[in-house]
Design a protein around this motif. Structure first.
Motif, PDB file in Angstrom:
ATOM      1  N   VAL A 202       0.700  -1.172  -0.013  1.00 47.12           N
ATOM      2  CA  VAL A 202       0.028  -0.007   0.065  1.00 47.12           C
ATOM      3  C   VAL A 202       0.770   1.286   0.235  1.00 47.12           C
ATOM      4  CG1 VAL A 202      -1.929   1.323   1.093  1.00 47.12           C
ATOM      5  CG2 VAL A 202      -1.849  -1.170   1.166  1.00 47.12           C
ATOM      6  N   THR A 203       0.706   1.870  -0.951  1.00 47.72           N
ATOM      7  CA  THR A 203       1.702   3.276  -0.951  1.00 47.72           C
ATOM      8  C   THR A 203       0.585   4.435  -0.657  1.00 47.72           C
ATOM      9  OG1 THR A 203       2.563   2.408  -2.959  1.00 47.72           O
ATOM     10  CG2 THR A 203       2.962   4.755  -2.515  1.00 47.72           C
ATOM     11  N   TYR A 204       1.292   5.316   0.013  1.00 42.75           N
ATOM     12  CA  TYR A 204       0.642   6.651   0.601  1.00 42.75           C
ATOM     13  C   TYR A 204       1.697   7.798   0.599  1.00 42.75           C
ATOM     14  CZ  TYR A 204       2.843   5.980   5.174  1.00 42.75           C
ATOM     15  OH  TYR A 204       3.702   6.002   6.037  1.00 42.75           O
ATOM     16  N   ASN A 205       1.474   9.209   0.740  1.00 45.47           N
ATOM     17  CA  ASN A 205       2.099  10.083   0.920  1.00 45.47           C
ATOM     18  C   ASN A 205       2.317  10.712   2.228  1.00 45.47           C
ATOM     19  OD1 ASN A 205       2.493  10.351  -2.240  1.00 45.47           O
ATOM     20  ND2 ASN A 205       0.578  11.077  -2.240  1.00 45.47           N
ATOM     21  N   LYS A 206       3.609  11.056   2.458  1.00 42.29           N
ATOM     22  CA  LYS A 206       3.949  11.537   3.951  1.00 42.29           C
ATOM     23  C   LYS A 206       4.848  12.811   3.468  1.00 42.29           C
ATOM     24  CE  LYS A 206       5.662  10.697   8.563  1.00 42.29           C
ATOM     25  NZ  LYS A 206       6.041   9.759   9.569  1.00 42.29           N
ATOM     26  N   LYS A 207       4.505  13.965   3.676  1.00 40.34           N
ATOM     27  CA  LYS A 207       5.067  15.177   3.510  1.00 40.34           C
ATOM     28  C   LYS A 207       5.623  15.052   1.861  1.00 40.34           C
ATOM     29  CE  LYS A 207       6.330  15.717   8.066  1.00 40.34           C
ATOM     30  NZ  LYS A 207       7.376  16.045   9.260  1.00 40.34           N
ATOM     31  N   ARG A 208       4.811  14.727   1.025  1.00 40.55           N
ATOM     32  CA  ARG A 208       5.070  14.820  -0.501  1.00 40.55           C
ATOM     33  C   ARG A 208       6.038  13.803  -0.819  1.00 40.55           C
ATOM     34  NH1 ARG A 208       4.958  21.272  -1.989  1.00 40.55           N
ATOM     35  NH2 ARG A 208       2.878  21.730  -1.121  1.00 40.55           N
ATOM     36  N   VAL A 209       6.310  12.808   0.068  1.00 45.15           N
ATOM     37  CA  VAL A 209       7.343  11.855  -0.442  1.00 45.15           C
ATOM     38  C   VAL A 209       6.503  10.310  -0.179  1.00 45.15           C
ATOM     39  CG1 VAL A 209       9.288  10.568   0.497  1.00 45.15           C
ATOM     40  CG2 VAL A 209       9.193  13.032   0.824  1.00 45.15           C
ATOM     41  N   LYS A 210       6.703   9.602  -1.120  1.00 42.94           N
ATOM     42  CA  LYS A 210       6.002   8.221  -1.055  1.00 42.94           C
ATOM     43  C   LYS A 210       6.297   7.274  -0.118  1.00 42.94           C
ATOM     44  CE  LYS A 210       3.702   8.525  -5.826  1.00 42.94           C
ATOM     45  NZ  LYS A 210       3.591   7.609  -7.090  1.00 42.94           N
ATOM     46  N   LYS A 211       5.545   6.607   0.550  1.00 41.31           N
ATOM     47  CA  LYS A 211       5.866   5.761   1.485  1.00 41.31           C
ATOM     48  C   LYS A 211       5.150   4.511   1.170  1.00 41.31           C
ATOM     49  CE  LYS A 211       8.277   8.472   4.460  1.00 41.31           C
ATOM     50  NZ  LYS A 211       9.899   8.255   4.764  1.00 41.31           N
ATOM     51  N   LYS A 212       5.831   3.410   1.603  1.00 38.20           N
ATOM     52  CA  LYS A 212       5.287   2.024   1.161  1.00 38.20           C
ATOM     53  C   LYS A 212       5.063   1.140   2.487  1.00 38.20           C
ATOM     54  CE  LYS A 212       6.201   1.821  -3.589  1.00 38.20           C
ATOM     55  NZ  LYS A 212       7.006   1.358  -4.811  1.00 38.20           N
ATOM     56  N   VAL A 213       4.062   0.497   2.749  1.00 36.31           N
ATOM     57  CA  VAL A 213       3.969  -0.613   3.755  1.00 36.31           C
ATOM     58  C   VAL A 213       3.207  -1.798   3.158  1.00 36.31           C
ATOM     59  CG1 VAL A 213       3.565   1.035   5.622  1.00 36.31           C
ATOM     60  CG2 VAL A 213       1.616   0.396   4.554  1.00 36.31           C
ATOM     61  N   ARG A 214       3.316  -2.786   3.888  1.00 37.55           N
ATOM     62  CA  ARG A 214       2.534  -4.000   3.297  1.00 37.55           C
ATOM     63  C   ARG A 214       1.518  -4.404   4.063  1.00 37.55           C
ATOM     64  NH1 ARG A 214       6.800  -8.368   0.598  1.00 37.55           N
ATOM     65  NH2 ARG A 214       7.695  -8.419   2.790  1.00 37.55           N
ATOM     66  N   ILE A 215       0.303  -5.068   3.531  1.00 34.32           N
ATOM     67  CA  ILE A 215      -0.444  -5.772   4.312  1.00 34.32           C
ATOM     68  C   ILE A 215      -0.005  -7.308   4.348  1.00 34.32           C
ATOM     69  CG2 ILE A 215      -2.832  -6.939   4.254  1.00 34.32           C
ATOM     70  CD1 ILE A 215      -3.692  -3.967   3.246  1.00 34.32           C
ATOM     71  N   LYS A 216       0.212  -7.869   5.541  1.00 34.76           N
ATOM     72  CA  LYS A 216       0.850  -9.251   5.552  1.00 34.76           C
ATOM     73  C   LYS A 216      -0.404 -10.317   5.126  1.00 34.76           C
ATOM     74  CE  LYS A 216       3.201 -12.406   8.763  1.00 34.76           C
ATOM     75  NZ  LYS A 216       3.668 -12.536  10.165  1.00 34.76           N
ATOM     76  N   SER A 217      -1.396 -10.030   5.689  1.00 36.56           N
ATOM     77  CA  SER A 217      -2.804 -11.033   5.164  1.00 36.56           C
ATOM     78  C   SER A 217      -3.849 -10.264   5.573  1.00 36.56           C
ATOM     79  CB  SER A 217      -2.528 -12.025   6.202  1.00 36.56           C
ATOM     80  OG  SER A 217      -3.681 -12.802   6.027  1.00 36.56           O
ATOM     81  N   PHE A 218      -4.758 -10.319   4.507  1.00 33.90           N
ATOM     82  CA  PHE A 218      -6.079  -9.741   4.608  1.00 33.90           C
ATOM     83  C   PHE A 218      -7.289 -10.946   4.182  1.00 33.90           C
ATOM     84  CE2 PHE A 218      -9.663  -7.006   2.523  1.00 33.90           C
ATOM     85  CZ  PHE A 218     -10.484  -7.016   3.523  1.00 33.90           C
ATOM     86  N   ILE A 219      -7.713 -11.266   5.017  1.00 33.11           N
ATOM     87  CA  ILE A 219      -8.553 -12.689   4.776  1.00 33.11           C
ATOM     88  C   ILE A 219     -10.230 -11.857   4.877  1.00 33.11           C
ATOM     89  CG2 ILE A 219      -9.488 -14.763   5.759  1.00 33.11           C
ATOM     90  CD1 ILE A 219      -6.851 -15.158   7.161  1.00 33.11           C
ATOM     91  N   PHE A 220     -10.865 -12.152   3.853  1.00 32.43           N
ATOM     92  CA  PHE A 220     -12.167 -11.460   3.856  1.00 32.43           C
ATOM     93  C   PHE A 220     -13.173 -12.412   2.921  1.00 32.43           C
ATOM     94  CE2 PHE A 220      -9.921 -10.132   0.296  1.00 32.43           C
ATOM     95  CZ  PHE A 220     -10.838  -9.755  -0.763  1.00 32.43           C
ATOM     96  N   GLY A 221     -14.174 -12.125   3.166  1.00 30.77           N
ATOM     97  CA  GLY A 221     -15.289 -13.062   2.370  1.00 30.77           C
ATOM     98  C   GLY A 221     -16.862 -12.978   2.998  1.00 30.77           C
ATOM     99  N   PHE A 222     -17.608 -13.913   2.528  1.00 34.07           N
ATOM    100  CA  PHE A 222     -19.055 -13.968   3.208  1.00 34.07           C
ATOM    101  C   PHE A 222     -19.338 -15.203   3.621  1.00 34.07           C
ATOM    102  CE2 PHE A 222     -18.360 -10.985  -0.524  1.00 34.07           C
ATOM    103  CZ  PHE A 222     -18.921  -9.857   0.019  1.00 34.07           C
ATOM    104  N   SER A 223     -19.929 -15.243   4.803  1.00 34.91           N
ATOM    105  CA  SER A 223     -20.396 -16.519   5.337  1.00 34.91           C
ATOM    106  C   SER A 223     -21.766 -16.851   4.385  1.00 34.91           C
ATOM    107  CB  SER A 223     -20.892 -16.087   6.851  1.00 34.91           C
ATOM    108  OG  SER A 223     -21.514 -17.335   7.434  1.00 34.91           O
ATOM    109  N   ASP A 224     -22.253 -18.196   4.909  1.00 31.20           N
ATOM    110  CA  ASP A 224     -23.670 -18.367   4.329  1.00 31.20           C
ATOM    111  C   ASP A 224     -24.620 -17.987   4.883  1.00 31.20           C
ATOM    112  OD1 ASP A 224     -23.171 -19.922   6.473  1.00 31.20           O
ATOM    113  OD2 ASP A 224     -22.640 -21.895   5.372  1.00 31.20           O
ATOM    114  N   LYS A 225     -24.485 -17.236   6.229  1.00 26.65           N
ATOM    115  CA  LYS A 225     -25.746 -16.756   6.765  1.00 26.65           C
ATOM    116  C   LYS A 225     -25.332 -15.587   7.565  1.00 26.65           C
ATOM    117  CE  LYS A 225     -25.035 -19.968  10.683  1.00 26.65           C
ATOM    118  NZ  LYS A 225     -25.826 -21.022  11.467  1.00 26.65           N
ATOM    119  N   PRO A 226     -26.158 -14.642   7.887  1.00 21.83           N
ATOM    120  CA  PRO A 226     -25.531 -13.452   8.676  1.00 21.83           C
ATOM    121  C   PRO A 226     -24.584 -13.805   9.889  1.00 21.83           C
ATOM    122  CG  PRO A 226     -27.957 -13.094   8.359  1.00 21.83           C
ATOM    123  CD  PRO A 226     -27.375 -14.815   7.646  1.00 21.83           C
ATOM    124  N   VAL A 227     -23.523 -12.857   9.827  1.00 23.90           N
ATOM    125  CA  VAL A 227     -22.555 -13.190  11.008  1.00 23.90           C
ATOM    126  C   VAL A 227     -23.009 -12.167  12.080  1.00 23.90           C
ATOM    127  CG1 VAL A 227     -20.945 -14.137   9.553  1.00 23.90           C
ATOM    128  CG2 VAL A 227     -21.001 -11.672   9.882  1.00 23.90           C
TER     129      VAL A 227
END
Length: 463
Positions: A270-295
């Motif tokens: 993920v890239t973002y700006n800090k004081k007009r300088v580009k910074k980069k960080v990483r998402i190690k893991s993003f688990i997402f989705g939809f259950s078969d019924k309301p959670v």
């Protein structure tokens, strides 16, 4: 206590403000497991091997004790009075756990562990039933093998009183026996034990009802899952029973069985700006989705982790982080959505800047460009997943463009309000004023309810 040491004069007001913040999040009882376990994890030995925390109710002859015991490094480091010249330097040393445990609202670990602000030390005090009850901490220290005890008592019309100085060795053992009426003996292994004398009824009910167990299970899922074979465990003891906290059924289904319509993305930048300088960080893991019924509402949204602890957590998660959910998500899918985000080291450090004072939400105002970059990135990933799964139909409009169009519509609407009010510089108006007002920026929520607030509104005024 006849002898006492100097305390900050404003600690009572800070205590009351903090208590209101916890009550406005998930409640003091919920915080009373989250902060102590976070503190224990921060003081763990051997990278968490055999890590253990025990919450226990002890009752005898009208006296009730709630103890929270870990097997970490203990309250290490030298003692120093707040008036001494070297106090601040010692307090800022993360290894001086003794001084920091007694400092109440002074800074926490500075980001080296889950603690940032030092608020968690006050949570135990919020469990007291009434004024003149005491909170005691005792420890067997790993740096010198000594026993240490400290006690504080809240007065009805003032701030807490402490012992003049913490007590060591034989004096510590005597004070431990005196306060607990002989129910507690010194720890036999390195670690720290907090004891609330005569805690308030709600915490006792939560422990006996099983609610407290669920709070721990739903909060500390990352440790219970990732370190399952390494740690000893987190336990609850009362009425002769001892229960080991296990991973919740929901997290078991998502993390172990992977039984829902879900996806995991790893090591995305993920890239973002800090004081007009580009910074980069990483998402190690993003688990997402939809259950078969309301959670359940506590799972229905994106739970963001830092130092193995959720810092975005709510009783109504999806309402708390609506800005992270794509506008394109169909209503029938929204109540089934879940997400778990684990950062890498650099993103973890960045999230420390965004983390609020109670560890229940992240604040855009602390770093707006980083916050928005993470939010838009997650929305795009969710949007792409829904496209792939056939949940939504293809569109040429990107998430960023959707956000921009929504933002511009809001700007136009608000500037029209200024126009009809006669202000210049906002799109017209017949009456000329001595100054002009222009709306530059606004963070627009996806839903507005009676009593809701819109924040981060930026105006420019020129005369």
């Amino acid at each position: 206590m006849s002898k006492q040491r100097t305390m900050r004069v404003d600690i009572r007001s800070e205590y009351e403000q903090l208590k209101k913040k916890y009550e406005g999040a998930m409640g003091v009882i919920h915080a009373s497991q989250k902060d102590p376990i976070q503190n224990a994890w921060g003081a763990k030995k051997n990278n968490g091997k055999d890590f253990k925390v025990v919450f226990e109710i002890i009752e005898d002859d009208g006296l009730v004790l709630l103890t929270i015991t870990d097997n970490g490094l203990g309250l290490t480091g030298p003692w120093c009075e707040a008036t001494d010249p070297g106090y601040r330097k010692l307090l800022e040393d993360p290894k001086n756990r003794l001084l920091r445990s007694a400092s109440l609202k002074n800074p926490g670990s500075g980001g080296e562990t889950g603690g940032l602000y030092g608020n968690g030390k006050l949570v135990n005090d919020m469990l007291c039933r009434k004024n003149h009850e005491k909170v005691m901490v005792d420890s067997l220290r790993s740096d010198d093998n000594r026993i240490v005890v400290d006690v504080r008592e809240w007065l009805a019309d003032g701030d807490p009183q402490h012992l003049e100085t913490p007590l060591y060795d034989n004096e510590a053992e005597a004070k431990l026996s005196e306060i607990s009426k002989g129910l507690l003996t010194p720890l036999s292994e390195y670690g720290t034990r907090w004891t609330v004398i005569n805690p308030d009824t709600p915490i006792i009910k939560a422990i006996r009802s099983g609610d407290f167990y669920e709070f721990i299970s739903n909060t500390w899922w990352e440790i219970l899952y990732k370190y399952e074979s390494k740690i000893d465990g987190i336990y609850i003891k009362y009425d002769g029973k001892k229960k080991k906290v296990k991973l919740s059924d929901f997290h078991d289904q998502v993390l172990k069985k992977k039984q829902f319509q879900q996806k995991e993305i790893k090591l995305k930048t993920v890239t973002y700006n800090k004081k007009r300088v580009k910074k980069k960080v990483r998402i190690k893991s993003f688990i997402f989705g939809f259950s078969d019924k309301p959670v359940l509402p506590i799972y229905n949204g994106i739970m963001i982790q830092r130092q193995q602890m959720p810092i975005v957590q709510s009783n109504d998660l999806i309402e708390q982080n609506l800005g992270f959910i794509p506008d394109t998500m169909p209503r029938q899918y929204k109540e089934r959505f879940f997400g778990l985000l684990i950062p890498d080291k650099d993103l973890d450090t960045l999230l420390a800047d965004l983390d609020d004072t109670t560890h229940y939400n992240i604040m855009r105002g602390n770093n707006q460009t980083a916050y928005d970059a993470i939010r838009i990135f997650l929305k795009q990933e969710i949007n792409d997943f829904m496209l792939k799964e056939g949940i939504i139909k293809p569109t040429t409009v990107s998430v960023k463009k959707q956000e921009k169009e929504s933002f511009n519509r809001t700007l136009k609407t608000v500037n029209e309000v200024f126009k009809t009010s006669g202000f210049s510089g906002t799109g017209g108006g017949k009456t000329k004023k001595a100054f002009s007002v222009k709306l530059n920026n606004i963070v627009k929520p996806e839903k507005i309810y009676i009593g809701s607030e819109i924040t981060d509104i930026e105006f420019s005024i020129r005369n």
